[in-house]
Each structure stands twice: as structure tokens, then as C-alpha cells.
Design a protein around this motif. Structure first.
Motif, PDB file in Angstrom:
ATOM      1  N   VAL A 120      -6.484  12.970   2.710  1.00  0.00           N
ATOM      2  CA  VAL A 120      -6.174  12.591   1.330  1.00  0.00           C
ATOM      3  C   VAL A 120      -5.750  13.841   0.564  1.00  0.00           C
ATOM      4  O   VAL A 120      -6.583  14.675   0.196  1.00  0.00           O
ATOM      5  CB  VAL A 120      -7.387  11.930   0.640  1.00  0.00           C
ATOM      6  N   LEU A 121      -4.454  14.001   0.359  1.00  0.00           N
ATOM      7  CA  LEU A 121      -3.949  15.161  -0.378  1.00  0.00           C
ATOM      8  C   LEU A 121      -3.940  14.892  -1.881  1.00  0.00           C
ATOM      9  O   LEU A 121      -4.149  15.804  -2.683  1.00  0.00           O
ATOM     10  CB  LEU A 121      -2.531  15.503   0.100  1.00  0.00           C
ATOM     11  N   LYS A 122      -3.684  13.644  -2.243  1.00  0.00           N
ATOM     12  CA  LYS A 122      -3.694  13.243  -3.640  1.00  0.00           C
ATOM     13  C   LYS A 122      -4.384  11.890  -3.750  1.00  0.00           C
ATOM     14  O   LYS A 122      -3.993  10.929  -3.094  1.00  0.00           O
ATOM     15  CB  LYS A 122      -2.260  13.147  -4.177  1.00  0.00           C
ATOM     16  N   VAL A 123      -5.432  11.837  -4.563  1.00  0.00           N
ATOM     17  CA  VAL A 123      -6.235  10.619  -4.674  1.00  0.00           C
ATOM     18  C   VAL A 123      -5.472   9.525  -5.403  1.00  0.00           C
ATOM     19  O   VAL A 123      -4.873   9.759  -6.455  1.00  0.00           O
ATOM     20  CB  VAL A 123      -7.559  10.905  -5.416  1.00  0.00           C
ATOM     21  N   ARG A 124      -5.474   8.325  -4.802  1.00  0.00           N
ATOM     22  CA  ARG A 124      -4.839   7.161  -5.410  1.00  0.00           C
ATOM     23  C   ARG A 124      -5.896   6.107  -5.725  1.00  0.00           C
ATOM     24  O   ARG A 124      -6.995   6.126  -5.171  1.00  0.00           O
ATOM     25  CB  ARG A 124      -3.781   6.572  -4.459  1.00  0.00           C
ATOM     26  N   PHE A 125      -5.556   5.169  -6.604  1.00  0.00           N
ATOM     27  CA  PHE A 125      -6.489   4.103  -6.971  1.00  0.00           C
ATOM     28  C   PHE A 125      -6.883   3.282  -5.744  1.00  0.00           C
ATOM     29  O   PHE A 125      -8.028   2.876  -5.599  1.00  0.00           O
ATOM     30  CB  PHE A 125      -5.852   3.195  -8.030  1.00  0.00           C
ATOM     31  N   SER A 126      -5.918   3.055  -4.846  1.00  0.00           N
ATOM     32  CA  SER A 126      -6.186   2.252  -3.654  1.00  0.00           C
ATOM     33  C   SER A 126      -7.239   2.896  -2.749  1.00  0.00           C
ATOM     34  O   SER A 126      -7.927   2.204  -1.994  1.00  0.00           O
ATOM     35  CB  SER A 126      -4.897   2.028  -2.863  1.00  0.00           C
ATOM     36  N   ASP A 127      -7.368   4.230  -2.834  1.00  0.00           N
ATOM     37  CA  ASP A 127      -8.377   4.917  -2.021  1.00  0.00           C
ATOM     38  C   ASP A 127      -9.780   4.434  -2.388  1.00  0.00           C
ATOM     39  O   ASP A 127     -10.621   4.204  -1.510  1.00  0.00           O
ATOM     40  CB  ASP A 127      -8.288   6.437  -2.222  1.00  0.00           C
ATOM     41  N   PHE A 128     -10.021   4.277  -3.684  1.00  0.00           N
ATOM     42  CA  PHE A 128     -11.325   3.796  -4.139  1.00  0.00           C
ATOM     43  C   PHE A 128     -11.569   2.351  -3.686  1.00  0.00           C
ATOM     44  O   PHE A 128     -12.704   1.973  -3.388  1.00  0.00           O
ATOM     45  CB  PHE A 128     -11.430   3.891  -5.661  1.00  0.00           C
ATOM     46  N   VAL A 129     -10.496   1.582  -3.620  1.00  0.00           N
ATOM     47  CA  VAL A 129     -10.615   0.187  -3.177  1.00  0.00           C
ATOM     48  C   VAL A 129     -11.096   0.134  -1.736  1.00  0.00           C
ATOM     49  O   VAL A 129     -12.007  -0.637  -1.403  1.00  0.00           O
ATOM     50  CB  VAL A 129      -9.268  -0.560  -3.323  1.00  0.00           C
ATOM     51  N   TRP A 130     -10.501   0.960  -0.869  1.00  0.00           N
ATOM     52  CA  TRP A 130     -10.902   0.966   0.544  1.00  0.00           C
ATOM     53  C   TRP A 130     -12.342   1.432   0.724  1.00  0.00           C
ATOM     54  O   TRP A 130     -13.094   0.891   1.536  1.00  0.00           O
ATOM     55  CB  TRP A 130      -9.949   1.856   1.356  1.00  0.00           C
ATOM     56  N   ILE A 131     -12.727   2.437  -0.065  1.00  0.00           N
ATOM     57  CA  ILE A 131     -14.109   2.927   0.002  1.00  0.00           C
ATOM     58  C   ILE A 131     -15.086   1.841  -0.450  1.00  0.00           C
ATOM     59  O   ILE A 131     -16.107   1.589   0.199  1.00  0.00           O
ATOM     60  CB  ILE A 131     -14.281   4.194  -0.864  1.00  0.00           C
ATOM     61  N   LEU A 132     -14.745   1.178  -1.550  1.00  0.00           N
ATOM     62  CA  LEU A 132     -15.608   0.106  -2.068  1.00  0.00           C
ATOM     63  C   LEU A 132     -15.693  -1.076  -1.103  1.00  0.00           C
ATOM     64  O   LEU A 132     -16.755  -1.690  -0.972  1.00  0.00           O
ATOM     65  CB  LEU A 132     -15.097  -0.360  -3.441  1.00  0.00           C
ATOM     66  N   LEU A 133     -14.592  -1.372  -0.424  1.00  0.00           N
ATOM     67  CA  LEU A 133     -14.608  -2.453   0.573  1.00  0.00           C
ATOM     68  C   LEU A 133     -15.559  -2.099   1.726  1.00  0.00           C
ATOM     69  O   LEU A 133     -16.292  -2.964   2.226  1.00  0.00           O
ATOM     70  CB  LEU A 133     -13.201  -2.699   1.117  1.00  0.00           C
TER      71      LEU A 133
END
Length: 332
Positions: A120-133
Motif C-alpha cells: 500500500v503506497l497510498k491509502v485509499r478508502f477501499s483499503d479500509f473496506v477490505w480490512i473491515l470485511l
């Protein structure tokens, strides 16, 4: 994979890693997949297993070496499971609270490595979605009804083995916790530790089929959706840390009651305390329970120290493994 000789030292290291992974499998809430990832052999385990079922027309895959790697790691895992199971069970009964926090630290120590593996070079909103899933998946498993497959027939045991295989392969999902939920924990570990193999055959068939299918799926996901897969795995691990903390708090007893069957204990989570078989604890020793009044500052200090030791040890180990893999990649 190009053919190259592997030193005895590397074999011994692989065996020791398998030994620790096998021992950790006996602890509810601790994931063998997470331990493999922390120790830097998860990817190799997955790819080596899947390579055995792939055609090798161009001879780039060293199937013999992959088989030997799996054999050494697997042998260490089996020995670790059979030998460390009783030791860890004893420690969990005698020092359940302290050991639970130690494993909280060891599991949490691998989170930075998993995040780095996601590139992960630049954090995106979708990254949090995958973590939360990932977190949601692990938390959801905690609410499954206990003893679903207890006393089941051969078909149920095969299905139980397949489900346990998914928990075995996926990082962050504890195979021990899954076995507890299915009501197969004592059956599997007692049969294995007593070398009573015959009753385990249906479970073993399901386990082998499940491992092959799940590992194949994981290899595809790690190759095609690396970022999303590792972030979801990170969520799995974060969720398992929460499960370990829940297990630790579940050992703290705040109320002792009497019912028609005898004594029962209510923990700090307002739940009736149960042992690893899902039976109501009738003594403090049965579930490694401890009265809240007996938890002194010294006990909490020990919990904190063990959690820190577990975190630092695993984090340092994961950093060393990461540096080692980078050096090997540079040489190639």
C-alpha cells in the motif's frame, strides 16, 4: 522456481517454523496461517502445495524441492501439534489470563508485516473496506452456534474437516476456535495425541480436500488481487486479536452461583464460563479461571509484559524474515 540446493541449516529452520506453527494450532484464537505468514513461509507453503498439482512442461517448477519443503514443514507441524499441545494446554489452564495476553502480543506483532506485504503506497478508502470485511468475517464466526457437528456421522466429519482446512489455510482464522465451534476440538486433539488414527480418517479426508481447494484459491487471489487479499487477511488478524482479548476477559470471574448441577461461574463479560468442550465450568481449574479479586497489580503487570514480549519477538522475527527475503530477491 529454479532448481537449487537447500542447506541443512535451511531445512532445520523450516522444521522449527513448522514446529511452532503446529504448537500454535492448539490455542483457540491463534491462527496457524497467521503464524506461517509472520514466520515468512506462508506464500511458499501455498505455492509449493499448489505446484504439486500443476503440469511442469517447461521444467521451471522444482516439484521435488517443493515436496521436501512441505514434508519438512509438515513434519515439524505434526510434531509441534502432538508435543506442544499438552504443554500449551497446561499453561493455559494454570496461567490462562497471562498466556492469553502473550498470544495477543504474538498475533498483533505480525500485523505490520501483513500491511507491508499488501504494498500500500497510498491509502485509499477501499483499503479500509477490505480490512473491515476481514474483521467482520472473523467476528461473525464468533457468533456461530457451538457444537454444530458434535457427534456427527462420517459425512459430517468430512464436512467438518473441509471447514477446518479453510480455517487452517486462511490467516487470522483459528482452526482451534473453528473446531471448538463445530464441537470437534476434543475429538480431534485427543485422537491425534493418543495416535488413535482410525476415527480421524473421515475428518482427514475432508481436511486434505479442503486444504487443496482453499490453497488453490488463495494462490489465485494473492496473484491477481494481492493488495485486497492481504488487507482482508490483515482484517482477519485484527479480528482474531479481538477474539483473544475476549477469551482472556472470559477467564475473569466476577460471580459464583449455585444451580441444580452445582457451582457455575459468571465472567466479566456476563457469560457463564465454559471449558474447551463447551461444557459449563464447575471448578476454577476446569477452564483456567481466575477470580477478579485475585487479579493483583502484579498479575496485570505480567499480562502487559508478556503481551509486549510476544509483540516485540514476533515483530523482530518478521522484520528479519523480510530482510532475508529481500536479500534473496536481490541475488536473483
Amino acid at each position: 522456481m529454479e532448481k537449487k540446493s537447500v542447506s541443512v541449516k535451511e531445512r532445520i529452520i523450516t522444521f522449527c517454523k513448522g514446529l511452532w506453527i503446529g504448537g500454535s494450532l492448539s490455542v483457540p484464537g491463534v491462527s496457524g496461517g497467521s503464524m506461517a505468514m509472520i514466520l515468512g513461509i506462508y506464500d511458499k507453503l501455498i505455492f509449493s502445495l499448489n505446484s504439486l498439482f500443476k503440469p511442469n512442461k517447461d521444467k521451471k517448477i522444482n516439484k521435488l524441492e517443493n515436496f521436501l519443503f512441505l514434508l519438512v514443514a509438515g513434519l515439524g507441524g505434526v510434531i509441534g501439534l502432538l508435543t506442544l499441545y499438552k504443554l500449551i494446554s497446561f499453561l493455559m489452564l494454570k496461567f490462562g489470563l497471562q498466556m492469553s495476553f502473550f498470544f495477543v502480543g504474538t498475533v498483533a506483532g505480525g500485523i505490520p508485516l501483513i500491511f507491508k506485504a499488501a504494498d500500500v503506497l497510498k491509502v485509499r478508502f477501499s483499503d479500509f473496506v477490505w480490512i473491515l470485511l476481514g474483521i467482520a468475517a472473523v467476528v461473525g464466526l464468533m457468533f456461530l452456534p457451538e457444537g454444530m457437528f458434535k457427534g456427527g456421522n462420517i459425512a459430517i466429519k468430512i464436512l467438518g474437516g473441509a471447514i477446518a482446512a479453510a480455517a487452517l489455510v486462511l490467516p487470522g482464522i483459528s482452526v482451534s476456535q473453528m473446531l471448538l465451534t463445530m464441537g470437534l476440538y476434543t475429538f480431534v486433539y485427543d485422537s491425534a495425541s493418543n495416535l488413535d488414527i482410525l476415527p480421524l480418517i473421515p475428518f482427514g479426508i475432508g481436511l486434505v480436500l479442503g486444504v487443496v481447494c482453499t490453497s488453490g484459491g488463495m494462490e489465485i487471489l494473492m496473484k491477481k488481487f494481492k493488495r485486497q487479499t492481504y488487507l482482508a487477511v490483515m482484517g482477519f488478524v485484527i479480528g482474531s486479536v479481538g477474539g483473544l482479548i475476549k477469551d482472556a476477559l472470559g477467564r475473569i470471574i466476577v460471580k459464583i452461583s449455585m444451580d441444580k448441577d452445582g457451582v457455575s461461574f459468571t465472567n466479566i463479560l456476563s457469560q457463564i464460563a465454559k471449558d474447551e468442550d463447551g461444557n459449563i465450568c464447575r471448578s476454577l481449574e476446569q477452564g483456567g479461571l481466575i477470580l477478579k479479586e485475585e487479579i493483583t497489580v502484579l498479575v496485570w503487570a505480567a499480562c502487559a509484559i508478556l503481551a509486549i514480549v510476544g509483540f516485540v519477538s514476533v515483530y523482530a522475527l518478521s522484520v528479519m524474515e523480510d530482510k532475508k527475503s529481500n536479500i534473496q530477491e536481490t541475488k536473483k
